[in-house]
Write an enzyme that holds these catalytic residues in place. Sequence first.
Site, PDB file in Angstrom:
ATOM      1  N   SER A   6      13.700 -40.110 -30.847  1.00 15.78           N
ATOM      2  CA  SER A   6      15.586 -40.773 -31.539  1.00 15.78           C
ATOM      3  C   SER A   6      14.966 -39.987 -32.424  1.00 15.78           C
ATOM      4  O   SER A   6      14.524 -40.641 -33.246  1.00 15.78           O
ATOM      5  CB  SER A   6      15.598 -41.210 -30.707  1.00 15.78           C
ATOM      6  OG  SER A   6      17.199 -41.843 -31.366  1.00 15.78           O
ATOM      7  N   HIS A  31      16.173 -35.960 -29.228  1.00 11.95           N
ATOM      8  CA  HIS A  31      16.838 -36.456 -29.017  1.00 11.95           C
ATOM      9  C   HIS A  31      18.128 -36.871 -30.028  1.00 11.95           C
ATOM     10  O   HIS A  31      17.543 -37.541 -30.856  1.00 11.95           O
ATOM     11  CB  HIS A  31      16.409 -37.620 -28.396  1.00 11.95           C
ATOM     12  CG  HIS A  31      17.662 -38.246 -28.043  1.00 11.95           C
ATOM     13  ND1 HIS A  31      18.015 -38.500 -26.306  1.00 11.95           N
ATOM     14  CD2 HIS A  31      18.299 -39.454 -28.022  1.00 11.95           C
ATOM     15  CE1 HIS A  31      19.112 -39.429 -26.102  1.00 11.95           C
ATOM     16  NE2 HIS A  31      19.018 -40.193 -27.371  1.00 11.95           N
ATOM     17  N   ASP A  33      21.802 -38.599 -31.366  1.00 16.96           N
ATOM     18  CA  ASP A  33      22.549 -40.295 -30.642  1.00 16.96           C
ATOM     19  C   ASP A  33      23.664 -39.954 -31.951  1.00 16.96           C
ATOM     20  O   ASP A  33      23.542 -40.193 -32.871  1.00 16.96           O
ATOM     21  CB  ASP A  33      21.893 -41.207 -31.334  1.00 16.96           C
ATOM     22  CG  ASP A  33      20.065 -41.749 -30.368  1.00 16.96           C
ATOM     23  OD1 ASP A  33      21.479 -41.771 -29.255  1.00 16.96           O
ATOM     24  OD2 ASP A  33      19.894 -41.599 -30.476  1.00 16.96           O
ATOM     25  N   MET A  35      27.462 -41.545 -32.845  1.00 21.70           N
ATOM     26  CA  MET A  35      27.968 -42.777 -32.345  1.00 21.70           C
ATOM     27  C   MET A  35      28.999 -42.766 -33.569  1.00 21.70           C
ATOM     28  O   MET A  35      29.341 -41.904 -34.213  1.00 21.70           O
ATOM     29  CB  MET A  35      27.158 -44.041 -33.173  1.00 21.70           C
ATOM     30  CG  MET A  35      26.005 -44.012 -32.717  1.00 21.70           C
ATOM     31  SD  MET A  35      25.555 -45.811 -32.960  1.00 21.70           S
ATOM     32  CE  MET A  35      23.406 -44.951 -32.509  1.00 21.70           C
ATOM     33  N   HIS A  64      22.710 -36.845 -27.150  1.00 17.06           N
ATOM     34  CA  HIS A  64      23.632 -38.390 -26.344  1.00 17.06           C
ATOM     35  C   HIS A  64      24.953 -38.562 -27.660  1.00 17.06           C
ATOM     36  O   HIS A  64      24.899 -39.186 -28.211  1.00 17.06           O
ATOM     37  CB  HIS A  64      22.166 -39.379 -26.561  1.00 17.06           C
ATOM     38  CG  HIS A  64      22.732 -40.520 -26.043  1.00 17.06           C
ATOM     39  ND1 HIS A  64      22.046 -41.657 -26.134  1.00 17.06           N
ATOM     40  CD2 HIS A  64      24.204 -40.883 -25.152  1.00 17.06           C
ATOM     41  CE1 HIS A  64      22.380 -42.781 -25.551  1.00 17.06           C
ATOM     42  NE2 HIS A  64      23.723 -42.244 -24.988  1.00 17.06           N
ATOM     43  N   MET A  66      27.637 -41.201 -28.110  1.00 23.78           N
ATOM     44  CA  MET A  66      28.321 -42.405 -27.445  1.00 23.78           C
ATOM     45  C   MET A  66      29.768 -42.706 -28.500  1.00 23.78           C
ATOM     46  O   MET A  66      29.803 -43.212 -29.486  1.00 23.78           O
ATOM     47  CB  MET A  66      26.969 -43.314 -28.870  1.00 23.78           C
ATOM     48  CG  MET A  66      25.919 -43.754 -27.682  1.00 23.78           C
ATOM     49  SD  MET A  66      24.765 -44.399 -28.460  1.00 23.78           S
ATOM     50  CE  MET A  66      23.723 -43.527 -28.830  1.00 23.78           C
ATOM     51  N   MET A 135      20.886 -46.125 -20.044  1.00 23.35           N
ATOM     52  CA  MET A 135      20.723 -46.650 -21.588  1.00 23.35           C
ATOM     53  C   MET A 135      19.845 -48.057 -21.055  1.00 23.35           C
ATOM     54  O   MET A 135      20.630 -48.633 -20.303  1.00 23.35           O
ATOM     55  CB  MET A 135      21.788 -47.197 -22.279  1.00 23.35           C
ATOM     56  CG  MET A 135      22.405 -45.945 -22.124  1.00 23.35           C
ATOM     57  SD  MET A 135      21.597 -45.315 -24.039  1.00 23.35           S
ATOM     58  CE  MET A 135      20.984 -46.621 -24.951  1.00 23.35           C
ATOM     59  N   GLY A 142      19.054 -48.577 -32.614  1.00 26.38           N
ATOM     60  CA  GLY A 142      17.301 -48.338 -32.201  1.00 26.38           C
ATOM     61  C   GLY A 142      17.348 -49.476 -32.515  1.00 26.38           C
ATOM     62  O   GLY A 142      17.487 -50.698 -33.358  1.00 26.38           O
ATOM     63  N   GLY A 143      15.653 -49.713 -32.038  1.00 28.44           N
ATOM     64  CA  GLY A 143      14.605 -50.350 -32.532  1.00 28.44           C
ATOM     65  C   GLY A 143      15.560 -51.961 -31.627  1.00 28.44           C
ATOM     66  O   GLY A 143      14.439 -52.971 -31.950  1.00 28.44           O
ATOM     67  N   ASP A 173      16.123 -44.380 -22.168  1.00 23.89           N
ATOM     68  CA  ASP A 173      16.694 -44.827 -23.740  1.00 23.89           C
ATOM     69  C   ASP A 173      16.886 -45.981 -23.631  1.00 23.89           C
ATOM     70  O   ASP A 173      18.013 -46.891 -23.654  1.00 23.89           O
ATOM     71  CB  ASP A 173      18.042 -43.193 -23.574  1.00 23.89           C
ATOM     72  CG  ASP A 173      18.412 -43.701 -25.321  1.00 23.89           C
ATOM     73  OD1 ASP A 173      18.025 -44.189 -26.444  1.00 23.89           O
ATOM     74  OD2 ASP A 173      18.952 -43.125 -25.641  1.00 23.89           O
TER      75      ASP A 173
HETATM   76  C1  DX5 Z   1      20.437 -45.657 -28.803  1.00 22.04           C
HETATM   77  C2  DX5 Z   1      20.122 -44.349 -28.455  1.00 22.04           C
HETATM   78  C3  DX5 Z   1      18.864 -44.810 -28.689  1.00 22.04           C
HETATM   79  C4  DX5 Z   1      18.166 -45.204 -29.598  1.00 22.04           C
HETATM   80  C5  DX5 Z   1      16.709 -45.825 -29.217  1.00 22.04           C
HETATM   81  O1  DX5 Z   1      21.926 -46.521 -28.928  1.00 22.04           O
HETATM   82  O2  DX5 Z   1      20.937 -44.368 -27.531  1.00 22.04           O
HETATM   83  O3  DX5 Z   1      18.517 -42.708 -28.594  1.00 22.04           O
HETATM   84  O4  DX5 Z   1      17.502 -44.200 -30.813  1.00 22.04           O
HETATM   85  O5  DX5 Z   1      16.041 -46.377 -30.382  1.00 22.04           O
HETATM   86  P1  DX5 Z   1      14.612 -47.375 -29.470  1.00 22.04           P
HETATM   87  O6  DX5 Z   1      13.680 -46.259 -29.241  1.00 22.04           O
HETATM   88  O7  DX5 Z   1      13.628 -47.766 -30.862  1.00 22.04           O
HETATM   89  O8  DX5 Z   1      15.409 -48.643 -28.677  1.00 22.04           O
HETATM   90 ZN    ZN Z   2      19.971 -42.044 -27.368  1.00 18.78          ZN
END
Ligand code: DX5
Ligand code: ZN
Length: 214
Positions: A6, A31, A33, A35, A64, A66, A135, A142-143, A173
């Site tokens: 990602s 990937h 993301d 948002m 992806h 969101m 999910m 992330g993180g 994910d």
């Molecule tokens: C979160 C995203 C993920 C995110 C995952 O909302 O959809 O793709 O980047 O990050 P990690 O692997 O750090 O949880």
């Molecule tokens: Zn994602």
Amino acid sequence: MKVAPSLLSGNFLRLEQDIDMVNRSQASYLHLDVMDGVFVPNISFGFPVMQAVASRSEKPLDVHLMIVEPQKWVSQVRDLGAEIMNVHQEACLHLHRTVQAIHDAGMKAGVTLCPATPVATLVDIIGDVDLVLIMSVNPGFGGQPFIPHSVKKVEELRRLIDATGSKALIEVDGGVNVATGAQLAAAGADILVAGNSVFSAADPSGAIAALAAL
Ligand code: DX5
Ligand code: ZN
């Protein structure tokens, strides 16, 4: 195991280097993301950034979304050349119509479930989707730490797919690293998304290889 790093956890000041690292790695997808600050409490990046990323990526894009009303963006995601368009079940009032629109645009259709959304909500559409994204954190950042119950959801989804003869792949994910990835592999996952565990590693390419070896 297929791996989808990602880019959300990449260094936005030098995305080119991070994309090149992924290009040279064992990753199966890149990937991305998206948002909107409405469906999730964060805003990441949009189409101008993804167009630049797409022009550099040699890996198929796994987008992806969101965002609310993802059906409005099918043609723009197609124009990126994306292989997979992931929409949230919770964001689609007419999910079946949206899956059809994604297919009509020539992409693989992925349906994503938030942690509190049951696998059973997909019973009537599992035969029509190419991928289900589970999910394993609440989407938006992330993180975050892995939600352990996600392993049970993957097992349940595996049973549903196998029982119905669906061809859907299972992607997971959030909070994925080698330890949680091993549990997900045993539960029947096909693709692991990993942000923080890849991009914060001293050797990101090696971290991708370690996940790919699961
Ligand atoms: C979160 C995203 C993920 C995110 C995952 O909302 O959809 O793709 O980047 O990050 P990690 O692997 O750090 O949880
Ligand atoms: Zn994602």
